[in-house]
Write a protein that holds these residues in place. Sequence first.
Motif, PDB file in Angstrom:
ATOM      1  N   GLN A 114     -18.823   9.587   6.157  1.00 26.36           N
ATOM      2  CA  GLN A 114     -17.468   9.453   5.628  1.00 26.36           C
ATOM      3  C   GLN A 114     -16.657   8.422   6.400  1.00 26.36           C
ATOM      4  N   SER A 115     -16.917   8.299   7.701  1.00 29.33           N
ATOM      5  CA  SER A 115     -16.134   7.367   8.514  1.00 29.33           C
ATOM      6  C   SER A 115     -16.360   5.924   8.091  1.00 29.33           C
ATOM      7  N   GLU A 116     -17.541   5.616   7.534  1.00 27.70           N
ATOM      8  CA  GLU A 116     -17.847   4.267   7.070  1.00 27.70           C
ATOM      9  C   GLU A 116     -17.930   4.184   5.554  1.00 27.70           C
ATOM     10  N   SER A 125     -37.454   5.518   1.142  1.00 28.14           N
ATOM     11  CA  SER A 125     -38.357   4.571   0.481  1.00 28.14           C
ATOM     12  C   SER A 125     -37.857   3.159   0.727  1.00 28.14           C
ATOM     13  N   PHE A 126     -38.741   2.191   0.560  1.00 25.30           N
ATOM     14  CA  PHE A 126     -38.326   0.810   0.730  1.00 25.30           C
ATOM     15  C   PHE A 126     -37.331   0.407  -0.358  1.00 25.30           C
ATOM     16  N   GLN A 127     -37.503   0.973  -1.567  1.00 32.06           N
ATOM     17  CA  GLN A 127     -36.574   0.679  -2.659  1.00 32.06           C
ATOM     18  C   GLN A 127     -35.157   1.152  -2.308  1.00 32.06           C
ATOM     19  N   THR A 128     -35.066   2.296  -1.611  1.00 32.22           N
ATOM     20  CA  THR A 128     -33.763   2.797  -1.193  1.00 32.22           C
ATOM     21  C   THR A 128     -33.127   1.854  -0.188  1.00 32.22           C
ATOM     22  N   TRP A 129     -33.935   1.352   0.737  1.00 28.75           N
ATOM     23  CA  TRP A 129     -33.421   0.392   1.718  1.00 28.75           C
ATOM     24  C   TRP A 129     -32.971  -0.901   1.049  1.00 28.75           C
ATOM     25  N   LEU A 130     -33.700  -1.352   0.061  1.00 31.91           N
ATOM     26  CA  LEU A 130     -33.294  -2.555  -0.667  1.00 31.91           C
ATOM     27  C   LEU A 130     -31.935  -2.342  -1.324  1.00 31.91           C
ATOM     28  N   ALA A 131     -31.759  -1.161  -1.932  1.00 33.95           N
ATOM     29  CA  ALA A 131     -30.501  -0.877  -2.626  1.00 33.95           C
ATOM     30  C   ALA A 131     -29.340  -0.723  -1.651  1.00 33.95           C
ATOM     31  N   LEU A 132     -29.576  -0.087  -0.525  1.00 37.27           N
ATOM     32  CA  LEU A 132     -28.509   0.139   0.455  1.00 37.27           C
ATOM     33  C   LEU A 132     -28.297  -1.051   1.370  1.00 37.27           C
ATOM     34  N   GLY A 133     -29.301  -1.923   1.436  1.00 35.23           N
ATOM     35  CA  GLY A 133     -29.249  -3.068   2.343  1.00 35.23           C
ATOM     36  C   GLY A 133     -30.244  -2.884   3.465  1.00 35.23           C
ATOM     37  N   VAL A 134     -31.278  -3.719   3.488  1.00 34.50           N
ATOM     38  CA  VAL A 134     -32.346  -3.569   4.477  1.00 34.50           C
ATOM     39  C   VAL A 134     -31.808  -3.744   5.893  1.00 34.50           C
ATOM     40  N   LYS A 135     -30.943  -4.731   6.087  1.00 33.07           N
ATOM     41  CA  LYS A 135     -30.414  -4.985   7.434  1.00 33.07           C
ATOM     42  C   LYS A 135     -29.653  -3.775   7.958  1.00 33.07           C
ATOM     43  N   ASN A 328     -28.438  13.381 -14.159  1.00 36.10           N
ATOM     44  CA  ASN A 328     -28.327  14.091 -15.439  1.00 36.10           C
ATOM     45  C   ASN A 328     -27.569  15.399 -15.280  1.00 36.10           C
ATOM     46  N   LEU A 329     -27.818  16.101 -14.180  1.00 38.75           N
ATOM     47  CA  LEU A 329     -27.182  17.391 -13.959  1.00 38.75           C
ATOM     48  C   LEU A 329     -25.666  17.246 -13.802  1.00 38.75           C
ATOM     49  N   TYR A 330     -25.251  16.106 -13.231  1.00 39.96           N
ATOM     50  CA  TYR A 330     -23.818  15.847 -13.012  1.00 39.96           C
ATOM     51  C   TYR A 330     -23.364  14.638 -13.832  1.00 39.96           C
ATOM     52  N   SER A 331     -23.771  14.603 -15.083  1.00 38.75           N
ATOM     53  CA  SER A 331     -23.511  13.441 -15.935  1.00 38.75           C
ATOM     54  C   SER A 331     -22.028  13.221 -16.223  1.00 38.75           C
ATOM     55  N   GLU A 332     -21.206  14.239 -16.092  1.00 36.22           N
ATOM     56  CA  GLU A 332     -19.763  14.070 -16.364  1.00 36.22           C
ATOM     57  C   GLU A 332     -19.035  13.365 -15.223  1.00 36.22           C
ATOM     58  N   PHE A 333     -19.733  13.204 -14.088  1.00 39.45           N
ATOM     59  CA  PHE A 333     -19.150  12.529 -12.931  1.00 39.45           C
ATOM     60  C   PHE A 333     -19.752  11.137 -12.782  1.00 39.45           C
ATOM     61  N   THR A 334     -19.092  10.320 -11.990  1.00 39.34           N
ATOM     62  CA  THR A 334     -19.637   9.000 -11.674  1.00 39.34           C
ATOM     63  C   THR A 334     -19.999   8.962 -10.194  1.00 39.34           C
ATOM     64  N   SER A 335     -21.057   8.238  -9.886  1.00 41.35           N
ATOM     65  CA  SER A 335     -21.414   8.001  -8.489  1.00 41.35           C
ATOM     66  C   SER A 335     -21.549   6.500  -8.292  1.00 41.35           C
ATOM     67  N   ALA A 336     -21.161   6.027  -7.134  1.00 42.05           N
ATOM     68  CA  ALA A 336     -21.185   4.591  -6.857  1.00 42.05           C
ATOM     69  C   ALA A 336     -22.612   4.074  -6.870  1.00 42.05           C
ATOM     70  N   GLN A 337     -22.780   2.807  -7.211  1.00 42.74           N
ATOM     71  CA  GLN A 337     -24.084   2.161  -7.104  1.00 42.74           C
ATOM     72  C   GLN A 337     -24.513   2.171  -5.638  1.00 42.74           C
ATOM     73  N   LEU A 338     -25.807   2.350  -5.403  1.00 40.63           N
ATOM     74  CA  LEU A 338     -26.300   2.340  -4.033  1.00 40.63           C
ATOM     75  C   LEU A 338     -25.948   1.008  -3.373  1.00 40.63           C
ATOM     76  N   ASP A 340     -22.818   0.253  -2.595  1.00 41.22           N
ATOM     77  CA  ASP A 340     -21.366   0.138  -2.724  1.00 41.22           C
ATOM     78  C   ASP A 340     -20.684   1.239  -1.915  1.00 41.22           C
ATOM     79  N   PRO A 341     -19.410   1.065  -1.573  1.00 40.67           N
ATOM     80  CA  PRO A 341     -18.679   2.164  -0.923  1.00 40.67           C
ATOM     81  C   PRO A 341     -18.724   3.419  -1.787  1.00 40.67           C
ATOM     82  N   VAL A 342     -18.927   4.551  -1.155  1.00 42.17           N
ATOM     83  CA  VAL A 342     -19.091   5.806  -1.893  1.00 42.17           C
ATOM     84  C   VAL A 342     -17.845   6.146  -2.700  1.00 42.17           C
ATOM     85  N   HIS A 343     -16.640   5.755  -2.215  1.00 38.89           N
ATOM     86  CA  HIS A 343     -15.413   6.142  -2.898  1.00 38.89           C
ATOM     87  C   HIS A 343     -15.268   5.490  -4.270  1.00 38.89           C
TER      88      HIS A 343
END
Length: 539
Positions: A114-116, A125-135, A328-338, A340-343
């Motif tokens: 939350q602080s960041e 997974s490596f795909q997760t690192w690619l989405a979040l930023g490998v560095k 799918n379970l929480y389809s009525e909500f939005t979540s940020a793209q991996l 991006d800032p979570v907010h």
Amino acid sequence: MKKLLFILLICIVSACQNDEQDPGQKGLAASIENSDYDGKKVVMIIVDTMMGSLVDSALQEESMPALQFLVENGQYYKELVSPFPTMSVTIESTLLTGEMADKHKVPGLYWYDQSEDRLVNYGSSFQTWLALGVKTSMHDALYKLNNQHLSQNVTTLFEDLEEKGLSSGAINTVIYQGKDKHKLKIPGFINEALGIPNAIETKGPDLLAFGKLAVPDVLEETDFSDGVFSRYGLNDKFSAEVMEALIKEGKQPDFTLIFLPDFDKKAHRHSPHYLKGFEETDQYLQGILNAYGSWEDALEENIFIVLGDHGSDKLTEDEEELTINLQNLYSEFTSAQLGDPVHKGNIAFGINQRMAYIYDPYDTEILPYLGQQAMQDKRVAFAAWMDKEEAGNWVTVISPDSDTMFRFKPEGEWLDKYGQSWSIDGDTGILSVEADEITGQISYQDYPDVLNQLYTSFLSHEAKKVVLAAEPGYSFWGDTLPTYPDGGEHGGIHKNDTLTALVIAGTDKEPEKLRILDLKDYVMELFSEEAGLDGQAER
């Protein structure tokens, strides 16, 4: 941990070798030379996903002579309880600090900082690192995990031993926080491509070995299986080779923690009960014992503690059936793209395979609703959230199979087998807790130490959250995460995930409590009994 090793391997294999030697680990020789300790050394070996059922099968088949030797000449326990979530980063943090995640502050492999305002992932997974930023993710795994995320308000076993004048070492463990400076050398052009230094300074015990990233200077002339075709040492073979070299060259620390990660990958792909894959571990145990001249000599000179870090649940064969899709379970909500800032979304997911954190980043008081929403899926065992009240922080738990709820908090009239007291209210059957009103005792069935495990997970990091646990056979899923149909998975709180095996040889001293949480104190007591540790002068 194995996922982190896999990702680092991909990064390293894609790079050229960098053979430049950096000064760094010079403390071990001096530590051994200055130590007055003459008792038995302690060797702790973590075998990823070693469960009692596997050990039983190996003993019956007589297919693992080294493990059998340790069992027959020592103590064997089938129900060592792991902390929660049952992911290696959290487990090793608890093992080394003797604290749950509310104190050591490593809440899982995948969580919301939350602080960041971002998701932290140490290696799903490596795909997760690619989405979040490998560095960013590599920096989290190689630096922040040990130097920032692991709380500086707790001390590790390595640090406590150093205070007592004893030397220690970590081989291929992800958690290794200590007092000595070390450098993790980044091979090849990764530093240029990602804009990171070619060496990352970190702190660890006297000796730190982490594949080719950290080969101890005291063994710099030794040839290891750490080339490209040996996964740069991020495997069982390198772990065993380093330990064998330390023994033969008289450089073994007083305490050594060794991680053997390979079987977990086989358990994911094949089955948690894949005996053939588990049996391959024994050749490395044999190599370590052989380094002493004879196995009897090994027990004369050492106390061996061999343990699994967690269990593993057998997943259903159908990939679509086994995966609980949170989007799918929480389809009525939005979540940020991996990445991006979570907010940017109204909720976020921290998926640790068979458990998941569902976050309310805006603190909009929707936790009960998020929990109720999960009850639509019968593959979810339960949902839990923490209610902060004047009377204390109660945890509320609901299940798809019950119209009622269960609430609990620490300190109360009910006592469990670990000496922990609790206040409880409601349907105890939701967590398969049995309460004896005559004795005032509560006992755990499907979820060992569940009240302590759940409660501390809520205090492991600040963000408002719901904890979801999957029923046996199922796992949570999100984009970029792997699945293992008909294989094995962990992360959850069920006994399939949390129960593992423990073998102790070379001492008659028994652990008082069979939890990874309590092994740090056990090791310190072993040293105290061996040579009056409390009376030794500090370095």
